[in-house]
Design an enzyme around this catalytic site. Structure first.
Site, PDB file in Angstrom:
ATOM      1  N   ALA A  54     -28.784  20.074  15.870  1.00 41.85           N
ATOM      2  CA  ALA A  54     -29.065  18.807  15.284  1.00 41.85           C
ATOM      3  C   ALA A  54     -30.345  17.993  16.416  1.00 41.85           C
ATOM      4  O   ALA A  54     -30.960  18.722  17.066  1.00 41.85           O
ATOM      5  CB  ALA A  54     -27.956  17.891  15.478  1.00 41.85           C
ATOM      6  N   ASN A  55     -30.509  16.806  16.006  1.00 39.51           N
ATOM      7  CA  ASN A  55     -31.426  16.113  17.008  1.00 39.51           C
ATOM      8  C   ASN A  55     -31.101  14.652  17.431  1.00 39.51           C
ATOM      9  O   ASN A  55     -30.017  14.395  17.204  1.00 39.51           O
ATOM     10  CB  ASN A  55     -32.764  16.108  16.262  1.00 39.51           C
ATOM     11  CG  ASN A  55     -32.768  15.293  15.097  1.00 39.51           C
ATOM     12  OD1 ASN A  55     -32.640  13.925  14.950  1.00 39.51           O
ATOM     13  ND2 ASN A  55     -33.046  15.937  14.110  1.00 39.51           N
ATOM     14  N   ARG A  56     -31.796  14.042  18.501  1.00 44.54           N
ATOM     15  CA  ARG A  56     -31.292  12.911  18.850  1.00 44.54           C
ATOM     16  C   ARG A  56     -31.502  11.397  18.043  1.00 44.54           C
ATOM     17  O   ARG A  56     -31.480  10.306  18.666  1.00 44.54           O
ATOM     18  CB  ARG A  56     -32.178  12.442  20.247  1.00 44.54           C
ATOM     19  CG  ARG A  56     -31.881  13.569  21.451  1.00 44.54           C
ATOM     20  CD  ARG A  56     -32.462  13.272  22.464  1.00 44.54           C
ATOM     21  NE  ARG A  56     -32.446  14.161  23.579  1.00 44.54           N
ATOM     22  CZ  ARG A  56     -31.323  14.559  24.203  1.00 44.54           C
ATOM     23  NH1 ARG A  56     -30.523  13.518  24.055  1.00 44.54           N
ATOM     24  NH2 ARG A  56     -31.430  15.579  25.134  1.00 44.54           N
ATOM     25  N   ALA A  81     -34.650  11.958  10.317  1.00 45.74           N
ATOM     26  CA  ALA A  81     -35.289  13.000  11.123  1.00 45.74           C
ATOM     27  C   ALA A  81     -34.579  14.532  10.613  1.00 45.74           C
ATOM     28  O   ALA A  81     -33.483  14.880  11.410  1.00 45.74           O
ATOM     29  CB  ALA A  81     -34.806  12.811  12.966  1.00 45.74           C
TER      30      ALA A  81
END
Ligand code: C5P
Length: 217
Positions: A29-31, A95
Site C-alpha cells: 500500500a502507500n501513505r 494514489a
C-alpha cells in the site's frame, strides 16, 4: 446561481490508496490518506454535481451528497470507475499502486528459516490513462494528479502527454503533504501552468471545483 454551477453534471472521483494483497494477511500500500480526493468530491457535490467517489481503504467520512463506492485493489478501482461512466468529468486523485504481486498466495506465507521469499510484481492497470482513452465514453474533462518529489513541473507536463488527460494537478510530496492538511499545487494544462499558494486541502478542493465548473460551462 453559482452555488449550483455543477447542477446536472456527473463527476467521478477516485481517492485514497489501493491495497494489493501479497497473501491473506499482507499487502502493498502507500501513505495516501484520501483527504484531498474526499475534499474534492465534497466540493464538487457542494456545487450541485452528482458525484461518484471510488475510494480505496481510508478512514474518512463520506462527504455530504456523495455516492461512495469502496474498493481495495487497483483492478477493483478500475472496474468501479469504468462502471461509473459516463460522466462529464473524471478527477483521478487516488494514489493507485503501480504494481501488485503477480500471484497473491492463497495461504499465509511461512517463515522457513531458508532464504526470504522473493516477491514477483506485475503492473496494475493505469486507470487515468484508460479513462482518458475511453473513446465515446471519455468524460469531456479528465483531470489527473501528480505527486512528485523532484522536477515537479517537468514531470507533470510529461504526465499530461503520456496519460492523455486534460489537466494535471501537480504537487510536491517531498515534505509533509501526504497525510498532512495543506497542499501547494500547480495546475498544468495545455495552456500553461498556474501555481497556487499553499493552502488547506479543502481550499484546494473548492478552487479546483470552481475551475471544473467554469471549464464545463
Ligand atoms: O503515474 P502516476 O502514478 O504518477 O500518475 C498519477 C495519476 O495517475 C493520478 O491521477 C493517479 O490517480 C493516476 N493513476 C491511475 N492508475 C494508476 C496509476 C496512476 O489512475 N495505475
Amino acid at each position: 446561481d453559482t452555488h449550483r454551477a455543477l447542477y446536472g453534471r456527473h463527476i467521478v472521483v477516485s481517492a485514497g490508496p489501493t491495497r494489493e494483497p501479497i497473501d491473506p494477511v499482507r499487502y502493498i500500500a502507500n501513505r495516501s490518506s484520501g483527504q484531498q480526493g474526499f475534499a474534492i468530491a465534497g466540493a464538487l457535490a457542494a456545487l450541485g454535481a452528482r458525484v461518484t467517489l471510488v475510494a480505496g481503504p481510508v478512514s474518512l467520512e463520506t462527504p455530504a451528497g456523495v455516492e461512495r463506492i469502496d474498493v481495495e485493489t487497483a483492478r477493483e478501482m478500475a472496474a468501479a470507475v469504468d462502471d461509473a461512466l459516463p460522466a462529464d468529468a473524471a478527477v483521478m486523485v487516488a494514489a493507485v499502486a503501480d504494481w501488485r504481486a503477480e500471484a497473491a498466495a492463497e495461504h499465509k506465507i511461512k517463515k522457513t528459516g531458508d532464504a526470504p521469499p522473493t516477491l514477483a510484481l506485475t503492473e496494475n492497470p493505469d486507470i487515468l490513462a484508460r479513462v482518458s482513452a475511453a473513446g465515446p465514453r471519455r468524460p469531456a474533462l479528465v483531470v489527473g494528479f501528480a505527486a512528485e518529489t523532484d522536477n515537479v513541473l517537468e514531470h507533470a507536463r510529461a504526465k499530461l502527454a503520456k496519460k492523455g488527460c486534460d489537466w494535471i494537478v501537480a504537487n510536491d510530496v517531498s515534505g509533509d503533504v501526504m497525510g498532512g492538511t495543506e497542499n501547494a499545487v500547480h495546475l498544468v494544462t495545455a495552456d500553461g501552468v498556474e501555481s497556487w499558494d499553499r493552502m488547506p486541502k479543502g481550499a484546494v478542493a473548492t478552487r479546483l471545483a470552481e475551475r471544473i465548473a467554469t471549464a464545463l460551462g
